[in-house]
Structure formats: C-alpha cells, structure tokens
Scaffold this motif. Sequence first.
Motif, PDB file in Angstrom:
ATOM      1  N   MET A  99      78.059  78.939  62.365  1.00  0.00           N
ATOM      2  CA  MET A  99      77.876  79.992  63.358  1.00  0.00           C
ATOM      3  C   MET A  99      77.547  79.350  64.701  1.00  0.00           C
ATOM      4  O   MET A  99      77.116  78.193  64.772  1.00  0.00           O
ATOM      5  CB  MET A  99      76.755  80.966  62.951  1.00  0.00           C
ATOM      6  N   TYR A 100      77.744  80.092  65.772  1.00  0.00           N
ATOM      7  CA  TYR A 100      77.366  79.654  67.114  1.00  0.00           C
ATOM      8  C   TYR A 100      75.959  80.144  67.419  1.00  0.00           C
ATOM      9  O   TYR A 100      75.580  81.269  67.072  1.00  0.00           O
ATOM     10  CB  TYR A 100      78.326  80.204  68.166  1.00  0.00           C
ATOM     11  N   TYR A 101      75.186  79.317  68.102  1.00  0.00           N
ATOM     12  CA  TYR A 101      73.853  79.718  68.547  1.00  0.00           C
ATOM     13  C   TYR A 101      73.965  80.321  69.950  1.00  0.00           C
ATOM     14  O   TYR A 101      74.385  79.655  70.896  1.00  0.00           O
ATOM     15  CB  TYR A 101      72.908  78.514  68.564  1.00  0.00           C
ATOM     16  N   LEU A 102      73.584  81.599  70.097  1.00  0.00           N
ATOM     17  CA  LEU A 102      73.711  82.305  71.370  1.00  0.00           C
ATOM     18  C   LEU A 102      72.423  82.325  72.175  1.00  0.00           C
ATOM     19  O   LEU A 102      72.461  82.456  73.403  1.00  0.00           O
ATOM     20  CB  LEU A 102      74.180  83.748  71.139  1.00  0.00           C
ATOM     21  N   GLY A 103      71.276  82.225  71.524  1.00  0.00           N
ATOM     22  CA  GLY A 103      70.023  82.276  72.272  1.00  0.00           C
ATOM     23  C   GLY A 103      68.887  82.810  71.418  1.00  0.00           C
ATOM     24  O   GLY A 103      69.013  82.977  70.200  1.00  0.00           O
ATOM     25  N   CYS A 104      67.773  83.084  72.074  1.00  0.00           N
ATOM     26  CA  CYS A 104      66.566  83.542  71.386  1.00  0.00           C
ATOM     27  C   CYS A 104      65.974  84.715  72.158  1.00  0.00           C
ATOM     28  O   CYS A 104      65.977  84.725  73.394  1.00  0.00           O
ATOM     29  CB  CYS A 104      65.551  82.405  71.295  1.00  0.00           C
ATOM     30  N   SER A 105      65.457  85.702  71.427  1.00  0.00           N
ATOM     31  CA  SER A 105      64.833  86.863  72.066  1.00  0.00           C
ATOM     32  C   SER A 105      63.847  87.496  71.102  1.00  0.00           C
ATOM     33  O   SER A 105      64.141  87.638  69.909  1.00  0.00           O
ATOM     34  CB  SER A 105      65.907  87.886  72.470  1.00  0.00           C
ATOM     35  N   TYR A 106      62.679  87.850  71.609  1.00  0.00           N
ATOM     36  CA  TYR A 106      61.634  88.516  70.822  1.00  0.00           C
ATOM     37  C   TYR A 106      61.345  87.777  69.514  1.00  0.00           C
ATOM     38  O   TYR A 106      61.099  88.390  68.474  1.00  0.00           O
ATOM     39  CB  TYR A 106      62.006  89.970  70.544  1.00  0.00           C
ATOM     40  N   GLY A 107      61.380  86.450  69.555  1.00  0.00           N
ATOM     41  CA  GLY A 107      61.030  85.662  68.386  1.00  0.00           C
ATOM     42  C   GLY A 107      62.130  85.531  67.361  1.00  0.00           C
ATOM     43  O   GLY A 107      61.860  85.116  66.226  1.00  0.00           O
ATOM     44  N   TYR A 108      63.379  85.835  67.730  1.00  0.00           N
ATOM     45  CA  TYR A 108      64.511  85.710  66.809  1.00  0.00           C
ATOM     46  C   TYR A 108      65.574  84.786  67.388  1.00  0.00           C
ATOM     47  O   TYR A 108      65.979  84.943  68.548  1.00  0.00           O
ATOM     48  CB  TYR A 108      65.139  87.081  66.524  1.00  0.00           C
ATOM     49  N   LEU A 109      66.020  83.820  66.579  1.00  0.00           N
ATOM     50  CA  LEU A 109      67.209  83.053  66.903  1.00  0.00           C
ATOM     51  C   LEU A 109      68.421  83.918  66.590  1.00  0.00           C
ATOM     52  O   LEU A 109      68.467  84.581  65.546  1.00  0.00           O
ATOM     53  CB  LEU A 109      67.270  81.770  66.070  1.00  0.00           C
ATOM     54  N   ILE A 110      69.399  83.912  67.486  1.00  0.00           N
ATOM     55  CA  ILE A 110      70.543  84.822  67.339  1.00  0.00           C
ATOM     56  C   ILE A 110      71.824  83.992  67.278  1.00  0.00           C
ATOM     57  O   ILE A 110      72.093  83.172  68.156  1.00  0.00           O
ATOM     58  CB  ILE A 110      70.584  85.837  68.489  1.00  0.00           C
ATOM     59  N   PHE A 111      72.596  84.222  66.214  1.00  0.00           N
ATOM     60  CA  PHE A 111      73.827  83.487  65.970  1.00  0.00           C
ATOM     61  C   PHE A 111      74.989  84.469  65.840  1.00  0.00           C
ATOM     62  O   PHE A 111      74.804  85.642  65.501  1.00  0.00           O
ATOM     63  CB  PHE A 111      73.731  82.675  64.668  1.00  0.00           C
ATOM     64  N   SER A 112      76.194  83.963  66.087  1.00  0.00           N
ATOM     65  CA  SER A 112      77.391  84.766  65.838  1.00  0.00           C
ATOM     66  C   SER A 112      78.552  83.840  65.515  1.00  0.00           C
ATOM     67  O   SER A 112      78.567  82.660  65.912  1.00  0.00           O
ATOM     68  CB  SER A 112      77.739  85.651  67.046  1.00  0.00           C
ATOM     69  N   TYR A 113      79.524  84.361  64.805  1.00  0.00           N
ATOM     70  CA  TYR A 113      80.780  83.655  64.551  1.00  0.00           C
ATOM     71  C   TYR A 113      81.835  84.701  64.219  1.00  0.00           C
ATOM     72  O   TYR A 113      81.697  85.458  63.250  1.00  0.00           O
ATOM     73  CB  TYR A 113      80.638  82.664  63.408  1.00  0.00           C
ATOM     74  N   SER A 165      82.924  79.845  74.825  1.00  0.00           N
ATOM     75  CA  SER A 165      82.596  79.313  76.147  1.00  0.00           C
ATOM     76  C   SER A 165      81.573  80.186  76.858  1.00  0.00           C
ATOM     77  O   SER A 165      81.241  79.935  78.001  1.00  0.00           O
ATOM     78  CB  SER A 165      83.858  79.209  77.011  1.00  0.00           C
ATOM     79  N   SER A 166      81.088  81.210  76.196  1.00  0.00           N
ATOM     80  CA  SER A 166      80.113  82.105  76.822  1.00  0.00           C
ATOM     81  C   SER A 166      79.326  82.816  75.743  1.00  0.00           C
ATOM     82  O   SER A 166      79.726  82.872  74.580  1.00  0.00           O
ATOM     83  CB  SER A 166      80.819  83.134  77.721  1.00  0.00           C
ATOM     84  N   GLY A 167      78.215  83.373  76.157  1.00  0.00           N
ATOM     85  CA  GLY A 167      77.385  84.135  75.237  1.00  0.00           C
ATOM     86  C   GLY A 167      75.921  84.060  75.633  1.00  0.00           C
ATOM     87  O   GLY A 167      75.320  82.997  75.609  1.00  0.00           O
ATOM     88  N   ILE A 168      75.358  85.183  76.037  1.00  0.00           N
ATOM     89  CA  ILE A 168      73.944  85.303  76.370  1.00  0.00           C
ATOM     90  C   ILE A 168      73.432  86.531  75.640  1.00  0.00           C
ATOM     91  O   ILE A 168      74.120  87.554  75.572  1.00  0.00           O
ATOM     92  CB  ILE A 168      73.724  85.451  77.881  1.00  0.00           C
ATOM     93  N   VAL A 169      72.219  86.467  75.103  1.00  0.00           N
ATOM     94  CA  VAL A 169      71.720  87.567  74.277  1.00  0.00           C
ATOM     95  C   VAL A 169      70.338  87.999  74.750  1.00  0.00           C
ATOM     96  O   VAL A 169      69.610  87.241  75.386  1.00  0.00           O
ATOM     97  CB  VAL A 169      71.627  87.167  72.795  1.00  0.00           C
ATOM     98  N   ILE A 170      69.996  89.230  74.393  1.00  0.00           N
ATOM     99  CA  ILE A 170      68.632  89.711  74.610  1.00  0.00           C
ATOM    100  C   ILE A 170      68.404  90.933  73.738  1.00  0.00           C
ATOM    101  O   ILE A 170      69.334  91.730  73.493  1.00  0.00           O
ATOM    102  CB  ILE A 170      68.377  90.063  76.095  1.00  0.00           C
ATOM    103  N   LEU A 171      67.194  91.056  73.216  1.00  0.00           N
ATOM    104  CA  LEU A 171      66.733  92.293  72.606  1.00  0.00           C
ATOM    105  C   LEU A 171      65.963  93.068  73.666  1.00  0.00           C
ATOM    106  O   LEU A 171      65.174  92.485  74.410  1.00  0.00           O
ATOM    107  CB  LEU A 171      65.827  92.017  71.407  1.00  0.00           C
ATOM    108  N   THR A 172      66.181  94.363  73.745  1.00  0.00           N
ATOM    109  CA  THR A 172      65.487  95.158  74.753  1.00  0.00           C
ATOM    110  C   THR A 172      64.071  95.513  74.335  1.00  0.00           C
ATOM    111  O   THR A 172      63.286  95.981  75.153  1.00  0.00           O
ATOM    112  CB  THR A 172      66.261  96.445  75.051  1.00  0.00           C
ATOM    113  N   ALA A 173      63.738  95.313  73.077  1.00  0.00           N
ATOM    114  CA  ALA A 173      62.384  95.581  72.561  1.00  0.00           C
ATOM    115  C   ALA A 173      62.282  94.903  71.199  1.00  0.00           C
ATOM    116  O   ALA A 173      63.278  94.399  70.659  1.00  0.00           O
ATOM    117  CB  ALA A 173      62.118  97.084  72.446  1.00  0.00           C
ATOM    118  N   ALA A 174      61.073  94.871  70.655  1.00  0.00           N
ATOM    119  CA  ALA A 174      60.893  94.317  69.318  1.00  0.00           C
ATOM    120  C   ALA A 174      61.743  95.080  68.316  1.00  0.00           C
ATOM    121  O   ALA A 174      62.014  96.274  68.490  1.00  0.00           O
ATOM    122  CB  ALA A 174      59.417  94.377  68.927  1.00  0.00           C
TER     123      ALA A 174
END
Length: 431
Positions: free
Chosen positions: A161-175, A204-213
């Motif tokens: 999987m690709y690593y996209l980032g981290c938010s609210y204590g979670y590592l976020i992956f996608s493939y 070549s791109s990918g930014i992530v965020i959770l808007t809340a817990a």
Amino acid sequence: MAGSRRRRRRGRARSPQQGAESSPLADATPTSRQVTVVGRPSKNICHASGSTSSLSSGPHVFADLLDNLLHEIIALFNSFHDFLAFIGTCHSWRASVSSFPSVYIFSFPPLCLKPDGPYVRPHTGYIKPMDLSNCKWQLSDLSKKNLSLCCSVPQNTPNNMYYLGCSYGYLIFSYEENCLLVNVLTGTKVKPPKLPPNNELGYSSGIVILTAALSSPNSRLLLCSRTSMFEWQVGTNSWSEHPLSFQRERIHQILLFNGDIFVIDALLRLHTIYLAPQFSMQKVAIKWESLPINPWLVVCGDMLLMVDLSISSHELNGSYRFFEVFHLDSSVEPAKWVKMEKLENQALFVSLDTRTPTFSCMSPERWGGRSNCIYVAKLFEDPDETWTAVELGQPVYKNTVPTILYGCSFPHDYSLLSSFWVFPSSVYGCG
C-alpha cells in the motif's frame, strides 16, 4: 480499630500517577495486539494487552468530579504517560477528555514516531507501494526519554500500500481502490469502503486529513489527489468525489483551524475548503512581503502560523538556513503574514514531511523543553537522535535539515514512513 479502618480505606484510594507506575499502557490499548514498552536503562519489557472493560476494573475514585475541574487537572500534565494514567483511572475521567477544549493547549509534547527501517529520501524514479508486512515504528516521549513504545501494523493486512499521511493518531494508507487506517499506538485498524477507481492516490500525489476523531459523529476522511478530493463520512458505505479548482497543482499541506479546513498548494496559495451545504473552495487573499521557500502551517492556540526555512548569506560563513515564523493577520484586507520575532513561551513541532501533523506546546520548560524553539523531526537517519530543537532565528546546521527538502518543489515518497510528531488518537477524545 477505627484507625485501622481509616487506614484500609485510604489504602483503597489510588491516584492516577500510582496507576501509571504499574503499567502505563495497560489501560490505554483497547486491543488484543501486544504493544511493547521498552525502558532503556533497566531493559525491562512488559507486554500490555486488554480491552475497554479493563478501564473500569479499578475502584472509581472521585468519579463524580466536574469536567471543568478535571480539565484543570489535564492542563497540568507534563507527559503523555500522565495522560494515559488519567484516562485509565475510571470511565468518567476518561469521558471528560472528549469535552477538553483542544489538543493544541496540552502542556505536554507530542510523541516522536521513528520508523524501524529505511528513512524517507527524495526519490527520482517510480514510486513503489510499501510492504506493510514488516512495517514497524517506535514512539518516543520527549519528557520520558528512557521509554519508547514499539508498534507495528497488524499482520492480517494487505501487503502493498502507499502511505498517504497521518491524522488524529492514524496512519493512512491506500492502494488502487483499497484504503486502510492504522492506530499508531494500538495497531488497531479501520477499513473504509472501496475508493473510486483510477483515483491516482499514492502515485505522485496524496494528502489526507480526518476532520474529527473517528469516534465523533460527523467525522470525515478527506483524501486529496491532484485533481479531486475524496470524502468519506465515517460509518457510511461510499465516497464522494469533489473536483479541485486548482487542478494539476499538488496540495502541499492540509490542516484544520478554528473549524475550517485550510490547504496550501504548490504555488503557495492558501485556500479554505467547505464541505457543507455543498463542497466549495475559496482562495484566501493574502499580501506577501516575500514568498516562503519551505512553509509549514501550524495551529498555535487561536493563531494560524507559518514556519519557513529561509536562506541567508554571510560574508565569512557563506549561506546558511534559519527558521522564521509568521502569523496570519486576518483583520486587514487582504490578509497578510506578519513576522514574529519570538515565540514567547511556545514551542513548535514540525516534520520535514508535510503530510504529517504539526503542533505547538505552551510552557515546554515544564517537561524539560525550551521555549522559542522549533522541534524538528529529522528526515534522514541519525544514530543518536531523530529530532532536534532549533531556536527561532538561529542558524540551522546541515545535519539537522538536508540540503534538498521535501518542500513544495518535491513530491512525497509514498513508499516509506518518515520520522514525525504525533498525538495518539486517545488524546482527541475518549468519550
């Protein structure tokens, strides 16, 4: 006899600090997966596993205290381990965290995540997905330097999987059409529904965020590619896709500030994103005195800050780098970035990988830190430490920050984790 009964009653009462000494993670890991706590001086290792029911196994001491009083106690903590002891005391104390005003007013520092494996380096070729079967990391507490937590991705997960980032204590992956969230402390995972095909996330791109817990009723996961933003309302069975108005320009960073979503793109334009009543983007009109080179956005209380790693020259020492900090002044039109000469009693925490969160901390001397400093999680491997503190305005040495940065001009490497700062998900509300 009366004195003996009183002594027995006092013996039953246990402070949160006393509970922490036995096993600080036992009450904070609602999962059957083991988390190893490593104490460097004594080399002791304890394995902590339990469930949410273990939180109430002890006596309910002062369970009826008002939330505002509990919030004053939380504000006195000097480390994340103090916080774990607090939420492990009883359910009512744990629930009080969900109404705590903001993670940005904690007086203890975030944890430093250090991957066990290759470090992120600027790439020049094809980005391959990362192998999650051996994805491990350590969490270090700046205020408890003799302790580190060894964590890993669960074994029964997709390997590549690709690593996209981290938010609210979670590592976020996608493939491709798959997405996965992994809790940085417990290793527990959340699997959202299938993504739309051909989403271009991770190539070549990918930014992530959770808007809340994740536990919040209106929590949403936002994944940004070059052309679209994909929105998943947690608990639903599908994604919404929103075209981005600045197509072909990569998003450099995304964060939440005062309930609004802010993004800065590769051309250093600042935008606000609104999800309701319908998706829309609005460019923030800003008057620039000079363009930054490698900017980070940081929330510091009620201020939105921009940290920039600038370049200057000296007749004798040649060119050198130094940090500058600006705060956004929205009281004028257009808004402008105003340079700050000092951070006063604040410290900032940034990572050279801008996919990861940034933080501020008030009165860092309480846990052994320094005010007016920027704590940098290093991008490259260092045998001695993975972070360093740089005073605002002072020269930055090359071994602290590499010559080539993951700035606006360089895409991220989605095949590797980097060192960065993180607050585990429990800090964002345990209700």
